[in-house]
Design an enzyme around this catalytic site. Structure first.
Site, PDB file in Angstrom:
ATOM      1  N   ASN A 113     -52.544  53.228 -86.697  1.00  0.00           N
ATOM      2  CA  ASN A 113     -53.925  52.764 -86.815  1.00  0.00           C
ATOM      3  C   ASN A 113     -54.860  53.916 -86.525  1.00  0.00           C
ATOM      4  OD1 ASN A 113     -54.969  52.803 -83.910  1.00  0.00           O
ATOM      5  ND2 ASN A 113     -53.027  51.746 -83.722  1.00  0.00           N
ATOM      6  N   HIS A 120     -48.937  57.387 -78.951  1.00  0.00           N
ATOM      7  CA  HIS A 120     -50.012  56.504 -79.415  1.00  0.00           C
ATOM      8  C   HIS A 120     -49.470  55.574 -80.500  1.00  0.00           C
ATOM      9  CE1 HIS A 120     -53.018  55.846 -82.693  1.00  0.00           C
ATOM     10  NE2 HIS A 120     -53.843  55.595 -81.697  1.00  0.00           N
ATOM     11  N   GLU A 129     -57.854  59.878 -70.638  1.00  0.00           N
ATOM     12  CA  GLU A 129     -57.333  60.233 -71.968  1.00  0.00           C
ATOM     13  C   GLU A 129     -58.400  60.800 -72.907  1.00  0.00           C
ATOM     14  OE1 GLU A 129     -54.838  57.179 -73.670  1.00  0.00           O
ATOM     15  OE2 GLU A 129     -55.558  57.567 -75.694  1.00  0.00           O
ATOM     16  N   GLU A 161     -53.009  62.261 -79.448  1.00  0.00           N
ATOM     17  CA  GLU A 161     -52.841  61.313 -80.553  1.00  0.00           C
ATOM     18  C   GLU A 161     -53.470  61.819 -81.841  1.00  0.00           C
ATOM     19  OE1 GLU A 161     -55.232  58.074 -78.634  1.00  0.00           O
ATOM     20  OE2 GLU A 161     -56.232  57.987 -80.579  1.00  0.00           O
ATOM     21  N   ASP A 216     -48.327  60.805 -82.256  1.00  0.00           N
ATOM     22  CA  ASP A 216     -47.927  59.577 -82.973  1.00  0.00           C
ATOM     23  C   ASP A 216     -47.259  60.008 -84.278  1.00  0.00           C
ATOM     24  OD1 ASP A 216     -47.822  57.293 -84.581  1.00  0.00           O
ATOM     25  OD2 ASP A 216     -49.819  56.580 -84.007  1.00  0.00           O
ATOM     26  N   ASP A 247     -59.827  55.803 -71.731  1.00  0.00           N
ATOM     27  CA  ASP A 247     -59.684  56.579 -72.969  1.00  0.00           C
ATOM     28  C   ASP A 247     -61.060  56.834 -73.575  1.00  0.00           C
ATOM     29  OD1 ASP A 247     -59.010  57.651 -75.395  1.00  0.00           O
ATOM     30  OD2 ASP A 247     -57.790  55.967 -76.089  1.00  0.00           O
ATOM     31  N   ALA A 248     -61.443  58.112 -73.664  1.00  0.00           N
ATOM     32  CA  ALA A 248     -62.763  58.482 -74.190  1.00  0.00           C
ATOM     33  C   ALA A 248     -62.738  58.798 -75.679  1.00  0.00           C
ATOM     34  CB  ALA A 248     -63.306  59.677 -73.413  1.00  0.00           C
ATOM     35  N   ASN A 249     -61.537  58.758 -76.291  1.00  0.00           N
ATOM     36  CA  ASN A 249     -61.418  58.980 -77.741  1.00  0.00           C
ATOM     37  C   ASN A 249     -62.122  60.245 -78.227  1.00  0.00           C
ATOM     38  OD1 ASN A 249     -60.940  55.765 -77.596  1.00  0.00           O
ATOM     39  ND2 ASN A 249     -59.871  56.682 -79.325  1.00  0.00           N
ATOM     40  N   GLU A 277     -47.056  53.154 -76.111  1.00  0.00           N
ATOM     41  CA  GLU A 277     -48.249  52.323 -76.047  1.00  0.00           C
ATOM     42  C   GLU A 277     -47.932  50.915 -76.574  1.00  0.00           C
ATOM     43  OE1 GLU A 277     -51.588  54.045 -78.124  1.00  0.00           O
ATOM     44  OE2 GLU A 277     -52.995  52.740 -77.063  1.00  0.00           O
ATOM     45  N   SER A 278     -48.708  49.942 -76.166  1.00  0.00           N
ATOM     46  CA  SER A 278     -48.571  48.593 -76.711  1.00  0.00           C
ATOM     47  C   SER A 278     -49.965  48.011 -76.901  1.00  0.00           C
ATOM     48  CB  SER A 278     -47.765  47.732 -75.732  1.00  0.00           C
ATOM     49  OG  SER A 278     -47.692  46.410 -76.194  1.00  0.00           O
ATOM     50  N   ASN A 332     -64.345  51.947 -80.284  1.00  0.00           N
ATOM     51  CA  ASN A 332     -64.117  52.881 -79.183  1.00  0.00           C
ATOM     52  C   ASN A 332     -65.336  53.795 -79.120  1.00  0.00           C
ATOM     53  OD1 ASN A 332     -63.725  55.104 -80.984  1.00  0.00           O
ATOM     54  ND2 ASN A 332     -61.554  54.634 -81.173  1.00  0.00           N
ATOM     55  N   LYS A 380     -49.756  74.186 -98.721  1.00  0.00           N
ATOM     56  CA  LYS A 380     -50.023  75.366 -97.891  1.00  0.00           C
ATOM     57  C   LYS A 380     -49.982  75.004 -96.403  1.00  0.00           C
ATOM     58  CE  LYS A 380     -53.174  78.366 -99.546  1.00  0.00           C
ATOM     59  NZ  LYS A 380     -54.495  78.796-100.060  1.00  0.00           N
ATOM     60  N   TYR A 387     -61.544  47.433 -75.430  1.00  0.00           N
ATOM     61  CA  TYR A 387     -62.509  47.976 -76.398  1.00  0.00           C
ATOM     62  C   TYR A 387     -63.905  47.454 -76.125  1.00  0.00           C
ATOM     63  CZ  TYR A 387     -59.008  50.166 -79.339  1.00  0.00           C
ATOM     64  OH  TYR A 387     -58.025  50.997 -79.812  1.00  0.00           O
ATOM     65  N   LYS A 435     -55.050  49.785 -70.297  1.00  0.00           N
ATOM     66  CA  LYS A 435     -55.971  50.872 -70.687  1.00  0.00           C
ATOM     67  C   LYS A 435     -57.251  50.289 -71.239  1.00  0.00           C
ATOM     68  CE  LYS A 435     -55.219  53.782 -74.361  1.00  0.00           C
ATOM     69  NZ  LYS A 435     -54.375  54.783 -75.021  1.00  0.00           N
ATOM     70  N   MET A 436     -58.366  50.923 -70.904  1.00  0.00           N
ATOM     71  CA  MET A 436     -59.665  50.495 -71.437  1.00  0.00           C
ATOM     72  C   MET A 436     -60.423  51.708 -71.978  1.00  0.00           C
ATOM     73  SD  MET A 436     -61.786  49.862 -67.901  1.00  0.00           S
ATOM     74  CE  MET A 436     -63.421  50.039 -68.624  1.00  0.00           C
ATOM     75  N   LYS A 437     -61.380  51.414 -72.850  1.00  0.00           N
ATOM     76  CA  LYS A 437     -62.191  52.464 -73.472  1.00  0.00           C
ATOM     77  C   LYS A 437     -63.361  52.848 -72.581  1.00  0.00           C
ATOM     78  CE  LYS A 437     -59.657  52.559 -77.071  1.00  0.00           C
ATOM     79  NZ  LYS A 437     -58.847  53.756 -77.346  1.00  0.00           N
TER      80      LYS A 437
HETATM   81  O1  LIG Z   1     -59.067  53.365 -80.407  1.00  0.00           O
HETATM   82  C1  LIG Z   1     -58.192  54.029 -80.975  1.00  0.00           C
HETATM   83  O2  LIG Z   1     -58.426  54.760 -81.955  1.00  0.00           O
HETATM   84  C2  LIG Z   1     -56.779  53.983 -80.464  1.00  0.00           C
HETATM   85  C3  LIG Z   1     -56.555  54.858 -79.301  1.00  0.00           C
HETATM   86  O3  LIG Z   1     -57.269  55.772 -78.993  1.00  0.00           O
HETATM   87  C4  LIG Z   1     -55.385  54.616 -78.455  1.00  0.00           C
HETATM   88  O4  LIG Z   1     -54.635  53.684 -78.753  1.00  0.00           O
HETATM   89  O5  LIG Z   1     -55.212  55.358 -77.498  1.00  0.00           O
HETATM   90 MG   LIG Z   2     -56.415  57.003 -77.390  1.00  0.00          MG
END
Ligand SMILES: O=C([O-])CC(=O)C(=O)O
Ligand SMILES: [Mg+2]
Length: 389
Positions: A53, A321, A238, A264, A291, A212-214, A340-341, A19, A100, A155, A181-183
């Site tokens: 994951n 997530h 995302e 997530e 998650d 999804d920009a992670n 998510e799947s 990602n 703590k 990905y 969804k794509m990265k």
């Molecule tokens: O690539 C990842 O770490 C997973 C992720 O963000 C997602 O499933 O939205």
């Molecule tokens: Mg994500």
């Protein structure tokens, strides 16, 4: 009633995908088995868990702190007398003794993994699928019989060109998923826009595509993407920036006209509450992706959902997530908005029971006691091989 033994192991879920922030070439995952003295169908009840994951295996924390604390406790103090079962809340308190506050990081993953196995055991002791047990305990009895799911993938992958991305998205659509969804964020903006336009050609319009920009972008990049993405009318945008940068999220939320999703990488109810307090997110439009496996488990998830309710958010705004069966049970039992799947990546941990089909982006759940691990043959074979043989 008591836990007789807890086993843990770190296994590989390495793959060549990347990602915008990490590659998964050395990714690992903890698997655990909580063995009890309860007998069902002639066998001891064993609860299983794994840590979703994206965070690595947490064996050291479990071995050094969380498992000894449980095994040293008086078993009577870990029992829910009302339900004649193990008590996940007492177990959680015991695991977190002498920890703590604040700094929620890897320990939340260790606790979340053990908590998954505890709830699997609790539902098996009760002889019920977990989603039904949750609906009975927390939602006046009725679980959702179908959960909305979307296909996560897209990905970056060495040698994967635009045609590979299109083939992947098309194959998700052919398998019953409407939204994919794509990265984004590892390639330059202009190249990502070409990838997005290619994916749009096969998913049937912006409403069927999430990006999804992670957490990769600084404010300037997050806003540049926001401006470029807005005309596509995407399903969601995302994790634009760092998960704890609520100021950035608030600024992007203000300037981006579409739906945003994040959460997530928030691992406690306090962090989730801060997102709602300071992240400028819209309770009628946006999506939260906490998650349980990464964030201290379902015991903490119930607190997170309570905090959301106090802030005026419906549980229907949550789409966790992780693409795992634990979140699917929580989604059906606690009336979340979906799950998510991962139809292809993170196998055998991603994905649902073998006989469950996706139809128009909806899935049902198996009628099996526990989380349903035994109904996913490849995953159950791995759990048995690593933990029981
Ligand atoms: O690539 C990842 O770490 C997973 C992720 O963000 C997602 O499933 O939205
Ligand atoms: Mg994500």
């Amino acid at each position: 009633m008591r836990i007789t033994e807890i086993r843990e192991k770190t296994v590989s879920i390495a793959s060549p995908i990347a990602n915008a922030f990490i590659d998964f070439s050395k990714m690992t995952c903890s698997v655990v088995a909580v063995i009890t003295d309860q007998i069902r169908d002639g066998e001891p009840v064993i609860g299983f868990g794994f840590n979703s994951n994206g965070r690595y295996g947490q064996g050291a924390l479990m071995r050094e702190r969380f498992i000894p604390r449980l095994m040293e406790a008086d078993p009577e103090t870990l029992i829910d007398a009302t339900n004649a079962n193990l008590d996940p809340f007492a177990i959680w308190d015991r695991m977190m003794i002498n920890e703590k506050p604040g700094g929620h990081g890897e320990r939340s993953v260790a606790v979340g993994t053990l908590d998954m196995a505890i709830w699997d055991a609790v539902a098996k002791i009760a002889g019920q699928p977990l989603y039904r047990l949750l609906a009975e305990r927390y939602r006046s009895g009725v679980a959702d019989d179908k959960v909305w799911v979307y296909a996560a993938g897209g990905y970056y992958h060495p040698g994967k060109e635009i045609t590979g991305l299109k083939d992947e998205m098309r194959s998700y659509r052919d398998r019953g998923y409407r939204v994919c969804k794509m990265k984004i964020g590892l390639a330059p903006l202009a190249e990502d826009l070409k990838r997005i336009e290619a994916a749009l050609e096969v998913v049937g319009g912006g409403q069927n595509l999430c990006v999804d920009a992670n957490g990769r972008f600084d404010l300037k990049a997050a806003l540049a993407y926001a401006e470029a993405l807005e005309p596509y009318g995407l399903h969601w945008y995302e994790e634009a920036g760092d998960p704890l940068d609520y100021g950035l999220q608030a600024e992007v939320s203000k300037r981006y006209g579409g739906r945003m999703a994040t959460g997530e990488n928030l691992f406690s109810h306090q962090d989730a509450r801060n997102l709602l307090r300071y992240g400028g997110m819209d309770a009628e439009r946006d999506i939260l992706q906490f998650d349980c496996a990464l964030s201290y488990g379902l015991v903490e998830y119930l607190r997170t959902l309570d905090g959301m309710a106090e802030a005026g958010w419906s549980p229907r705004r949550v789409v966790p997530h992780g693409g795992h069966q634990m979140s699917l049970n929580i989604a059906a039992g606690l009336h979340l908005g979906g799950n998510e799947s991962y139809p292809d990546v993170f196998q055998p941990f991603g994905g649902f029971a073998d006989d469950v089909r996706v139809e128009d982006s909806l899935v049902g759940l198996p009628d099996a006691p526990g989380v349903g691990f035994e109904r996913k043959a490849a995953l159950y074979a791995l759990l048995k091989r690593e933990l029981l043989d």
